[in-house]
Design a protein around this motif. Structure first.
Motif, PDB file in Angstrom:
ATOM      1  N   ALA A 176      37.187  28.845  43.525  1.00  0.00           N
ATOM      2  CA  ALA A 176      37.498  30.350  43.966  1.00  0.00           C
ATOM      3  C   ALA A 176      37.202  31.250  42.929  1.00  0.00           C
ATOM      4  CB  ALA A 176      38.847  30.375  44.451  1.00  0.00           C
ATOM      5  N   ALA A 177      37.640  30.928  41.840  1.00  0.00           N
ATOM      6  CA  ALA A 177      37.423  32.034  40.537  1.00  0.00           C
ATOM      7  C   ALA A 177      35.905  32.136  40.333  1.00  0.00           C
ATOM      8  CB  ALA A 177      38.117  31.385  39.546  1.00  0.00           C
ATOM      9  N   VAL A 178      35.024  30.718  40.150  1.00  0.00           N
ATOM     10  CA  VAL A 178      33.809  31.082  40.019  1.00  0.00           C
ATOM     11  C   VAL A 178      33.061  31.693  41.061  1.00  0.00           C
ATOM     12  CG1 VAL A 178      31.683  29.575  39.552  1.00  0.00           C
ATOM     13  CG2 VAL A 178      33.650  28.875  38.593  1.00  0.00           C
ATOM     14  N   ALA A 179      33.181  31.199  42.276  1.00  0.00           N
ATOM     15  CA  ALA A 179      32.487  31.855  43.336  1.00  0.00           C
ATOM     16  C   ALA A 179      32.856  33.450  43.573  1.00  0.00           C
ATOM     17  CB  ALA A 179      32.704  31.071  44.746  1.00  0.00           C
ATOM     18  N   GLY A 180      34.298  33.756  43.476  1.00  0.00           N
ATOM     19  CA  GLY A 180      34.703  35.093  43.522  1.00  0.00           C
ATOM     20  C   GLY A 180      33.989  35.959  42.548  1.00  0.00           C
ATOM     21  N   LEU A 181      34.141  35.543  41.311  1.00  0.00           N
ATOM     22  CA  LEU A 181      33.750  36.281  40.239  1.00  0.00           C
ATOM     23  C   LEU A 181      32.038  36.490  40.341  1.00  0.00           C
ATOM     24  CD1 LEU A 181      35.731  34.994  37.299  1.00  0.00           C
ATOM     25  CD2 LEU A 181      35.741  37.501  38.319  1.00  0.00           C
ATOM     26  N   THR A 182      31.410  35.378  40.709  1.00  0.00           N
ATOM     27  CA  THR A 182      29.930  35.553  40.868  1.00  0.00           C
ATOM     28  C   THR A 182      29.554  36.536  41.864  1.00  0.00           C
ATOM     29  OG1 THR A 182      29.720  33.304  40.328  1.00  0.00           O
ATOM     30  CG2 THR A 182      27.867  34.192  41.081  1.00  0.00           C
ATOM     31  N   TYR A 183      30.182  36.406  43.140  1.00  0.00           N
ATOM     32  CA  TYR A 183      29.983  37.358  44.182  1.00  0.00           C
ATOM     33  C   TYR A 183      30.456  38.807  43.576  1.00  0.00           C
ATOM     34  CZ  TYR A 183      30.182  40.159  48.215  1.00  0.00           C
ATOM     35  OH  TYR A 183      30.088  40.959  48.989  1.00  0.00           O
ATOM     36  N   ILE A 184      31.345  38.883  43.118  1.00  0.00           N
ATOM     37  CA  ILE A 184      31.846  40.191  42.705  1.00  0.00           C
ATOM     38  C   ILE A 184      30.872  40.750  41.757  1.00  0.00           C
ATOM     39  CG2 ILE A 184      33.552  41.764  41.745  1.00  0.00           C
ATOM     40  CD1 ILE A 184      35.599  39.889  42.979  1.00  0.00           C
ATOM     41  N   GLY A 185      30.352  39.985  40.836  1.00  0.00           N
ATOM     42  CA  GLY A 185      29.309  40.218  40.137  1.00  0.00           C
ATOM     43  C   GLY A 185      28.100  40.879  40.450  1.00  0.00           C
ATOM     44  N   ALA A 195      28.186  51.756  39.850  1.00  0.00           N
ATOM     45  CA  ALA A 195      28.599  50.745  38.427  1.00  0.00           C
ATOM     46  C   ALA A 195      29.836  50.733  38.237  1.00  0.00           C
ATOM     47  CB  ALA A 195      27.536  51.340  37.432  1.00  0.00           C
ATOM     48  N   LEU A 196      30.681  51.912  37.952  1.00  0.00           N
ATOM     49  CA  LEU A 196      31.887  51.910  37.679  1.00  0.00           C
ATOM     50  C   LEU A 196      32.807  51.216  38.576  1.00  0.00           C
ATOM     51  CD1 LEU A 196      32.623  55.708  36.945  1.00  0.00           C
ATOM     52  CD2 LEU A 196      32.934  53.716  35.228  1.00  0.00           C
ATOM     53  N   GLU A 197      32.651  51.294  39.928  1.00  0.00           N
ATOM     54  CA  GLU A 197      33.416  50.614  40.750  1.00  0.00           C
ATOM     55  C   GLU A 197      33.285  49.116  40.563  1.00  0.00           C
ATOM     56  OE1 GLU A 197      32.709  48.858  43.900  1.00  0.00           O
ATOM     57  OE2 GLU A 197      34.750  48.426  44.274  1.00  0.00           O
ATOM     58  N   ASN A 198      32.114  48.693  40.589  1.00  0.00           N
ATOM     59  CA  ASN A 198      31.855  47.444  40.424  1.00  0.00           C
ATOM     60  C   ASN A 198      32.383  46.776  39.173  1.00  0.00           C
ATOM     61  OD1 ASN A 198      29.173  45.245  40.972  1.00  0.00           O
ATOM     62  ND2 ASN A 198      30.935  45.125  41.497  1.00  0.00           N
ATOM     63  N   GLY A 199      32.204  47.443  37.972  1.00  0.00           N
ATOM     64  CA  GLY A 199      32.618  47.153  36.578  1.00  0.00           C
ATOM     65  C   GLY A 199      34.155  46.845  36.705  1.00  0.00           C
ATOM     66  N   LEU A 200      34.611  47.862  37.233  1.00  0.00           N
ATOM     67  CA  LEU A 200      36.194  47.869  37.499  1.00  0.00           C
ATOM     68  C   LEU A 200      36.647  46.625  38.026  1.00  0.00           C
ATOM     69  CD1 LEU A 200      37.186  51.663  37.417  1.00  0.00           C
ATOM     70  CD2 LEU A 200      37.778  49.841  35.672  1.00  0.00           C
ATOM     71  N   SER A 201      35.981  46.508  39.222  1.00  0.00           N
ATOM     72  CA  SER A 201      36.289  45.085  40.295  1.00  0.00           C
ATOM     73  C   SER A 201      36.099  43.746  39.379  1.00  0.00           C
ATOM     74  CB  SER A 201      35.428  45.369  41.130  1.00  0.00           C
ATOM     75  OG  SER A 201      35.598  46.381  42.094  1.00  0.00           O
ATOM     76  N   ILE A 202      35.133  43.895  38.631  1.00  0.00           N
ATOM     77  CA  ILE A 202      34.909  42.482  37.890  1.00  0.00           C
ATOM     78  C   ILE A 202      36.049  42.396  36.793  1.00  0.00           C
ATOM     79  CG2 ILE A 202      33.314  41.531  36.327  1.00  0.00           C
ATOM     80  CD1 ILE A 202      30.924  42.751  37.712  1.00  0.00           C
ATOM     81  N   LEU A 203      36.335  43.633  36.066  1.00  0.00           N
ATOM     82  CA  LEU A 203      37.385  43.212  35.176  1.00  0.00           C
ATOM     83  C   LEU A 203      38.642  42.745  35.869  1.00  0.00           C
ATOM     84  CD1 LEU A 203      37.632  43.771  32.383  1.00  0.00           C
ATOM     85  CD2 LEU A 203      38.333  46.123  32.548  1.00  0.00           C
ATOM     86  N   LEU A 204      38.968  43.553  36.930  1.00  0.00           N
ATOM     87  CA  LEU A 204      40.394  43.436  37.564  1.00  0.00           C
ATOM     88  C   LEU A 204      40.408  42.141  38.026  1.00  0.00           C
ATOM     89  CD1 LEU A 204      40.798  46.591  39.461  1.00  0.00           C
ATOM     90  CD2 LEU A 204      42.417  45.685  37.522  1.00  0.00           C
ATOM     91  N   ALA A 205      39.072  41.534  38.563  1.00  0.00           N
ATOM     92  CA  ALA A 205      38.972  40.212  39.134  1.00  0.00           C
ATOM     93  C   ALA A 205      39.157  39.076  38.130  1.00  0.00           C
ATOM     94  CB  ALA A 205      37.622  39.963  39.848  1.00  0.00           C
ATOM     95  N   GLY A 206      38.470  39.562  36.919  1.00  0.00           N
ATOM     96  CA  GLY A 206      38.532  38.665  35.663  1.00  0.00           C
ATOM     97  C   GLY A 206      40.117  38.412  35.394  1.00  0.00           C
TER      98      GLY A 206
END
Lengths: 247, 117, 235
Positions: free
Chosen positions: A52-61, A95-106
């Protein structure tokens, strides 16, 4: 800009909820295994969580790059391009929204992992062994690595910068497909090549950086380079969108 | 209202307003709708509605009181004349029509007399 | 107010719009007429800033079209374009968020007239309801230029009457209204100018009442003259 970010978040909400739901399911399986002291669910839970972590982070990436492509090639584009927002604002918000999402997801998955492993330690003493193994592994990569808070924070910052960098390069590839290369055969393929080529070039650039004594300095320099690259490609992509894009 | 789209719309609307004045549906001296309201009532372009009032005013069927609006003339003589003018128009059309059919005026008068109502 | 200067758009090998020059002034309703593929939509999209001309320029208020022009120009496309997760109320909020000339009150009033409710999901709207929604949200903006591309398509007779009423209500001395339609007859009484586009060119530009007075024909008759079989019409 806030409003743009609000809508970018809303656009990406559904897949994120799916990831959250899937994670919740495997987490429950894991917890059942740990508290009930069953081997199989614990093991299955760990596997599920890693996946879930790998797939989730990859997708959000890659999510915002995919959304941008959709935004530019379907009639949904009118929603963005009839509004009095410059392309720079539009890209910036994405870019901001996605960057923050990735950070939060991480942070989310990182925190969950820490919590889950901690549970394991309470239940089994093997956690202490695992933690030791991890430390050894990190030491073997780079003798300066350690779990200091400052390093951790700067590492996160560098990760964020590199992620934003990769996202912006992705945007450039998408915008090239839709502007300069529009209508030409294999446009998407050429863009993919451009993306890969730029990524490799950046890889070379990073290797050329001389090693510093302090890991913090090294990380900071890398962060600055990624930020610089982000800004350059951001400006180019925004210019292309403003001047050359027809939807 | 049904329009003939090959003749000017403003004239057709002007005629419609004139008819209402003659039949008494609109009284002498009564305030006419604003240009906008006329446009909405007849579903026409507001510029066309403005033209309607221009023509009505030129023909002294209506007059404008600054700041108050457009009003139908109060002159009974003018309205009587309007009735004649409109009747003339209809008669001209009628005569043209029957002439095309080859019917003489005398034949037409007989036909009218025989008509019920 | 809105000026097209030798505007051309080429898609690959097809020239969709070929050196069109025209000027639209406020206070009028312009009917943009022509068959499918004649270039009307492409021209409108260029005026809206959605498509960039291959050559030539669109000028608004005395200077070339720019991002800020979008604040005062509203375009209603023929295709549905709302995000599919939106409800009718969300569409209104989106417009309110990005357009300062959007009136939520007028939006609700128009929705009422068209019998649409806020909770409806855009993805479950019939084509007729979607057409009405697009009109409602576009006309709830107090824009200086309103361009409606085929607004009457797929709309039932009664709703069409309401839309025509809304259009007449929207005319004002500082606003340009441009409506493109196949239904030439519907626009006869409401438009005061006709812009005929044929194969990417401006074929004719006439004031309707003048056309009726001097040639004794309707816009529909003129349309047949310009596009009809025989094609000896000279621009």
């Amino acid at each position: 800009m806030n409003k743009l970010i609000k809508y970018e978040f809303r656009k990406s909400l559904f897949p994120k909820l799916v990831i959250l739901a899937a994670t919740a399911v495997v987490e429950i399986v894991y917890l059942v295994g740990v508290f009930g002291e069953y081997e199989n669910p614990t093991f299955a839970g760990i596997l599920g969580l890693v996946f879930a972590a790998v797939a989730g982070l990859t997708y959000i990436g890659i999510e915002s790059i995919v959304t941008l492509y959709r935004d530019l090639t379907t009639k949904q584009s009118y929603m963005l391009f009839m509004t009095p927002n410059s392309s720079y604002k539009i890209l910036g918000a994405k870019a901001l929204e996605n960057g923050l999402s990735i950070l939060l997801a991480g942070l989310f998955f990182g925190g969950l992992a820490y919590f889950d492993l901690d549970l394991l330690e309470k239940e089994r003493s093997t956690f202490a062994l695992i933690k030791e193994q991890l430390e050894n592994m990190l030491q073997s990569i780079d003798s300066r690595l350690s779990f200091s808070t400052a390093t951790f924070l700067i590492l996160l910052f560098m990760l964020l910068c590199s992620l934003i960098g990769r996202i912006v390069i992705g945007y450039l590839a998408v915008v090239l497909t839709c502007t300069v290369l529009s209508g030409k055969k294999g446009a998407a393929f050429i863009s993919l090549l451009v993306y890969i080529a730029i990524s490799i070039l950046i890889g070379f650039l990073m290797d050329k950086i001389p090693a510093m004594d302090s890991i913090n300095s090294s990380l900071l320099i890398q962060s600055c380079i990624y930020l610089g690259i982000s800004i350059v490609f951001y400006v180019i992509t925004g210019w292309l969108m403003d001047k050359k894009l027809s939807v | 209202m049904k329009y003939t789209t090959s003749t000017p719309i403003y004239m057709q609307v002007a005629d419609s307003v004139k008819e209402k004045i003659v039949t008494g549906e609109i009284s002498p001296g009564e305030k006419l709708p604003s240009g906008r309201d006329l446009a909405l009532a007849y579903t026409i372009n507001p510029n066309t509605a403005a033209r309607v009032y221009q023509i009505l005013e030129q023909e002294q069927v209506s007059f404008t009181k600054r700041g108050l609006g457009t009003f139908v003339t109060e002159d009974p003589e003018r309205i009587r004349l309007l009735r004649s003018e409109m009747a003339e128009q209809l008669l001209d059309q009628f005569i043209n029509g029957i002439e095309r059919l080859g019917i003489t005026k005398e034949e037409a008068i007989d036909m009218i007399k025989e008509k019920e109502g | 107010m809105l000026e097209s200067k030798e505007v051309t758009k080429v898609f690959g090998r097809k020239t969709a719009v070929d050196h069109i020059s025209l000027k639209l002034d406020p206070g009028h309703i312009y009917a943009m007429l022509g068959p499918n593929g004649s270039g009307k939509t492409t021209w409108m999209k260029m005026a809206a800033g959605l498509i960039k001309p291959t050559s030539g320029e669109i000028w608004y208020n005395g200077h070339p079209l720019e991002i800020n022009s979008r604040r005062e120009i509203a375009y209603m496309s023929t295709e549905p374009y709302f995000y599919n997760w939106m409800r009718v109320s969300d569409v209104g909020k989106y417009y309110q968020d990005f357009f300062s000339d959007f009136s939520m009150d007028r939006y609700k009033e128009l929705l009422d007239r068209m019998e649409l409710t806020g909770d409806l999901k855009t993805r479950s709207l019939s084509s007729g309801m979607m057409a009405k929604l697009k009109i409602a949200v576009t006309m709830a903006r107090d824009a200086r230029v309103i361009m409606l591309d085929e607004p009457l398509n797929g709309i039932d007779l009664l709703a069409r009457d309401q839309i025509m009423t809304s259009i007449v209500e929207t005319v004002s001395s500082d606003r340009v209204l441009l409506i493109s339609s196949h239904l030439v007859e519907e626009l006869e009484t409401v438009a005061d100018y006709a812009v005929f586009i044929r194969q990417g060119h401006l074929a004719d530009f006439r004031e309707l009442e003048e056309l009726r007075m001097t040639e004794g024909i309707s816009v529909a008759d003129k349309y047949r003259q310009i596009y009809g079989a025989g094609g000896e019409y000279h621009e």
